[in-house]
Design an enzyme around this catalytic site. Structure first.
Site, short mmCIF file in Angstrom:
data_model
loop_
_atom_site.label_atom_id
_atom_site.label_comp_id
_atom_site.label_asym_id
_atom_site.label_seq_id
_atom_site.Cartn_x
_atom_site.Cartn_y
_atom_site.Cartn_z
N THR A 72 -2.77 6.83 -0.12
CA THR A 72 -3.99 6.93 0.67
C THR A 72 -4.84 8.01 0.04
OG1 THR A 72 -4.92 7.20 2.89
CG2 THR A 72 -3.01 8.57 2.36
N LYS A 121 0.87 -1.19 0.00
CA LYS A 121 0.00 0.00 0.00
C LYS A 121 0.90 1.23 0.00
CE LYS A 121 -3.50 2.23 2.93
NZ LYS A 121 -4.17 2.97 1.88
N GLU A 130 -3.31 0.80 -3.53
CA GLU A 130 -3.90 0.68 -2.19
C GLU A 130 -3.78 -0.75 -1.67
OE1 GLU A 130 -5.23 2.60 0.08
OE2 GLU A 130 -6.10 4.37 -0.83
#
Length: 106
Positions: free
Chosen positions: A26, A23, A76
């Site tokens: 954001t 990831k 993500e």
């Protein structure tokens, strides 16, 4: 002028994919968009303020909800449908979002 944040929080369940390097972005609303590229921020879990290290902010850019795509989902570390559902749960009425790209500092 807004204050540049020195920390960022994530749901505990997302921390492992950040620490594994899966990831790397954001998506936040305007209230959490004041990160500055090149700065380092402390990484914490939302639920209990556990500190997990540092992230370097690489970029911050505007992103419309309708423009969230497979590439964002990959960054993500989740499926597109899951990502879009999660964003709507967190920001039910917001379509104008911010993409924050970061790198884990090892």
């Amino acid at each position: 002028m807004s204050v540049i944040p020195t920390e960022i929080t994530f749901f505990e369940r997302l921390i492992p994919s950040i620490l594994s390097g899966k990831k790397v972005i954001t998506i936040r609303d305007e209230s959490e968009s004041h990160y500055k590229p090149g700065t380092e921020v402390e990484l914490f879990a939302n639920e209990h303020r556990t500190h997990y290290g540092k992230l370097k902010i690489l970029s911050v850019s505007e992103l419309q909800y309708s423009d969230i795509n497979e590439y964002h989902a990959q960054q993500e570390g989740m499926a597109l449908a899951v990502l879009k559902t999660l964003i709507k749960e967190i920001y039910p009425t917001t379509n104008s979002l911010y993409l924050i790209e970061y790198q884990l500092i090892k």
